[in-house]
Design a protein around this motif. Structure first.
Motif, PDB file in Angstrom:
ATOM      1  N   UNK A 247      22.503  20.721  48.886  1.00 57.22           N
ATOM      2  CA  UNK A 247      22.382  21.883  49.772  1.00 57.22           C
ATOM      3  C   UNK A 247      21.262  21.626  50.758  1.00 57.22           C
ATOM      4  N   UNK A 248      21.514  21.904  52.023  1.00 56.15           N
ATOM      5  CA  UNK A 248      20.472  21.782  53.046  1.00 56.15           C
ATOM      6  C   UNK A 248      20.084  23.182  53.515  1.00 56.15           C
ATOM      7  N   UNK A 249      18.791  23.425  53.583  1.00 57.31           N
ATOM      8  CA  UNK A 249      18.257  24.696  54.065  1.00 57.31           C
ATOM      9  C   UNK A 249      17.359  24.401  55.260  1.00 57.31           C
ATOM     10  N   UNK A 250      17.631  25.064  56.365  1.00 57.38           N
ATOM     11  CA  UNK A 250      16.838  24.901  57.584  1.00 57.38           C
ATOM     12  C   UNK A 250      15.933  26.119  57.740  1.00 57.38           C
ATOM     13  N   UNK A 251      14.641  25.886  57.852  1.00 58.22           N
ATOM     14  CA  UNK A 251      13.677  26.965  58.068  1.00 58.22           C
ATOM     15  C   UNK A 251      13.090  26.810  59.465  1.00 58.22           C
ATOM     16  N   UNK A 252      13.362  27.758  60.335  1.00 58.01           N
ATOM     17  CA  UNK A 252      12.780  27.788  61.675  1.00 58.01           C
ATOM     18  C   UNK A 252      11.600  28.747  61.657  1.00 58.01           C
ATOM     19  N   UNK A 253      10.496  28.357  62.275  1.00 62.55           N
ATOM     20  CA  UNK A 253       9.287  29.168  62.179  1.00 62.55           C
ATOM     21  C   UNK A 253       8.516  29.201  63.492  1.00 62.55           C
ATOM     22  N   UNK A 254       7.846  30.327  63.705  1.00 62.62           N
ATOM     23  CA  UNK A 254       6.914  30.483  64.824  1.00 62.62           C
ATOM     24  C   UNK A 254       5.647  31.128  64.286  1.00 62.62           C
ATOM     25  N   UNK A 255       4.548  30.928  64.968  1.00 60.06           N
ATOM     26  CA  UNK A 255       3.295  31.577  64.587  1.00 60.06           C
ATOM     27  C   UNK A 255       2.439  31.807  65.815  1.00 60.06           C
ATOM     28  N   UNK A 256       1.602  32.818  65.734  1.00 62.09           N
ATOM     29  CA  UNK A 256       0.638  33.116  66.804  1.00 62.09           C
ATOM     30  C   UNK A 256       1.318  33.225  68.164  1.00 62.09           C
ATOM     31  N   UNK A 257       2.381  34.007  68.217  1.00 63.61           N
ATOM     32  CA  UNK A 257       3.095  34.205  69.479  1.00 63.61           C
ATOM     33  C   UNK A 257       2.276  35.021  70.468  1.00 63.61           C
ATOM     34  N   UNK A 258       1.451  35.926  69.969  1.00 65.09           N
ATOM     35  CA  UNK A 258       0.560  36.745  70.789  1.00 65.09           C
ATOM     36  C   UNK A 258       1.274  37.409  71.961  1.00 65.09           C
ATOM     37  N   UNK A 259       2.458  37.941  71.676  1.00 66.83           N
ATOM     38  CA  UNK A 259       3.226  38.738  72.637  1.00 66.83           C
ATOM     39  C   UNK A 259       3.692  37.936  73.849  1.00 66.83           C
ATOM     40  N   UNK A 260       3.584  36.615  73.784  1.00 67.81           N
ATOM     41  CA  UNK A 260       4.024  35.772  74.898  1.00 67.81           C
ATOM     42  C   UNK A 260       5.546  35.605  74.829  1.00 67.81           C
ATOM     43  N   UNK A 261       6.237  36.576  75.383  1.00 65.37           N
ATOM     44  CA  UNK A 261       7.690  36.656  75.254  1.00 65.37           C
ATOM     45  C   UNK A 261       8.439  35.743  76.208  1.00 65.37           C
ATOM     46  N   UNK A 262       7.747  35.130  77.159  1.00 58.88           N
ATOM     47  CA  UNK A 262       8.415  34.397  78.238  1.00 58.88           C
ATOM     48  C   UNK A 262       9.390  33.334  77.743  1.00 58.88           C
ATOM     49  N   UNK A 263       9.032  32.628  76.677  1.00 65.06           N
ATOM     50  CA  UNK A 263       9.855  31.513  76.198  1.00 65.06           C
ATOM     51  C   UNK A 263      10.960  31.933  75.230  1.00 65.06           C
ATOM     52  N   UNK A 264      11.055  33.217  74.941  1.00 60.23           N
ATOM     53  CA  UNK A 264      11.979  33.633  73.892  1.00 60.23           C
ATOM     54  C   UNK A 264      13.454  33.449  74.255  1.00 60.23           C
TER      55      UNK A 264
END
Length: 478
Positions: A23-40
């Motif tokens: 079984x393969x499990x992919x975990x995507x993560x972000x941290x410290x975004x600080x409301x910088x929505x531009x790249x979303x």
């Protein structure tokens, strides 16, 4: 032999036969975004693509969703745009970062209610008087037959004898916090309840390394807080990762399971700047918030580039001393939230990004010894740069073996500061409540925020320019 054969038949019929299914499990993560929505929009398109190619995908946030982009932070319902976008993208779990408390508990309670994903934290205890509810310390769930546990913790620091995250103390009233690593160790028993054990925390890279050394029961640590680029380091058999900050990167952890056992774990940092595709719905949502904001108004201009915290801090403190007719002002480096202001027009958006915290200016009547104590206690061992930026004075902290041996303080004219005079000293309420220093005066609020003085100052000046450095750390050599 017949008995063994019959036993195997029974196992097969009962669906209990040993399995080595991969079984393969992919975990995507972000941290410290600080409301910088531009790249979303790019982040969302990438996540869509990964989900389209893999059936077992988790999307996790390691904290600090807020504080950094006024389009989000100054929205009427503070923080709403950030959570709406995160809901749209489909985060599965998040945790508390220290800046989650910056809006105050009433707004945080609304954002928790708005979020379609749980926020976890093990090392905080919420009293009945607090405005938010007690979060769950961890989550256990099944994904494709694999039992997964996510344990969450938040950083703390000693602020005037009390452990709290790095935020204004008033915003965490009626909440007790505990050391994150010590708390995590209390949950070692969860290893027996899961196949994949994850620490999702906002503790910083140094604490992550300590945690891995003390808790090899973990499979992976997905961290935040220190804004470190950690491209998948292994410590004591534990995979540690962090994606710097501001959605510059997406973390992609690939876990391979054979049956219930982790057989491989890999990490990849995905550079968002190299991504081309955008999710059109998320892009439209981001544009909507930017188009609606009144913060694009131009209030002045920079005659040349402000390129470092020293001259940005000088701008912020000059605004306080001039606007409020004070002798001296201080600004902590951690409250300077952008790295530069480029030559040209300065908008409200830029100034709110520079100073996003709505901290009030506090006035103290202070003598030389009290100012000395503030500067001495602000020194961080090993640092080559002074923490407190200033207006009205310049100073040099002289250190030997990482200990302060003297501080040379001069006034704006270059003369040594008068040891017999009292000065009107302004500082933001975070410094006033979180820094240790001697002061006979209890201090009083001037009922204006530091960013309000900054806005008015830039408007009056029309053009601002960086000033020469006013602070330094000097190593004393015998």
């Amino acid at each position: 032999m017949k008995k063994l054969f019959y036993l195997l038949v029974i196992f097969v019929l009962a669906g209990c036969a040993p399995t080595d299914k991969e079984t393969k499990i992919i975990i995507l993560s972000t941290n410290d975004m600080h409301a910088m929505i531009d790249n979303y929009a790019k982040v969302a398109a990438y996540i869509d693509n990964v989900r389209g190619e893999n059936k077992n995908v988790l999307l996790l946030s390691a904290g600090d969703m807020f504080s950094g982009n006024p389009v989000v932070d100054k929205y009427d319902d503070k923080g709403y745009p950030m959570i709406e976008i995160m809901n749209k993208i489909g985060y599965d779990y998040g945790i508390f970062g220290n800046h989650e408390f910056d809006y105050g508990q009433d707004f945080l309670a609304k954002r928790i209610e708005q979020a379609k994903f749980p926020l976890l934290c093990a090392n905080m205890k919420v009293s009945e008087q607090a405005r938010i509810k007690q979060p769950e310390p961890y989550a256990i769930f099944s994904l494709d037959g694999i039992e997964i546990c996510i344990l969450a913790t938040i950083q703390v620091e000693n602020t005037n004898g009390k452990l709290i995250p790095s935020t204004h103390p008033d915003r965490v009233k009626n909440i007790d916090f505990f050391q994150p690593v010590e708390t995590a160790l209390e949950y070692k028993y969860l290893r027996k309840k899961c196949d994949l054990f994850i620490s999702l925390n906002h503790d910083g890279i140094d604490e992550d390394v300590i945690l891995a050394q003390k808790m090899p029961e973990l499979d992976i640590i997905i961290g935040g807080h220190s804004h470190t680029r950690v491209d998948g380091m292994i410590e004591n058999g534990v995979l540690i990762s962090q994606t710097e900050c501001h959605l510059k990167y997406i973390g992609k952890t690939t876990i391979t399971m054979k049956g219930k056992k982790v057989t491989d774990k890999k990490f990849e940092l995905v550079d968002v700047s190299t991504l081309q595709d955008e999710n059109e719905e998320v892009k439209a949502l981001i544009n909507k918030y930017y188009n609606e904001t009144p913060l694009n108004k131009i209030v002045g201009r920079a005659g040349s580039d402000f390129t470092e915290k020293e001259n940005l801090g000088g701008l912020m403190t000059d605004a306080i001393t001039e606007s409020l007719n004070l002798d001296i002002a201080f600004q902590n480096s951690g409250g300077i939230r952008i790295e530069k202001i480029e030559k040209g027009d300065i908008s409200l958006l830029i100034l709110y990004r520079l100073d996003p915290f709505d901290n009030e200016v506090i006035l103290f009547e202070m003598n030389y010894a009290e100012i000395y104590s503030l500067l001495k206690n602000s020194y961080r061992k090993g640092s080559k740069y002074a923490d407190l930026k200033t207006s009205g004075i310049s100073y040099a902290i002289k250190v030997k073996n990482n200990e302060v041996v003297d501080i040379e303080i001069r006034d704006a004219n270059g003369n040594f500061l008068d040891r017999n005079k009292k000065y009107k000293v302004g500082m933001n309420s975070y410094i006033a409540s979180s820094y240790k220093f001697d002061h006979a005066d209890a201090g009083k609020s001037l009922n204006i925020t530091s960013v309000e003085t900054l806005i008015e100052y830039v408007k009056r000046q029309k053009e601002v320019n960086p000033e020469p450095d006013r602070t330094k750390i000097e190593e004393v050599i015998d």
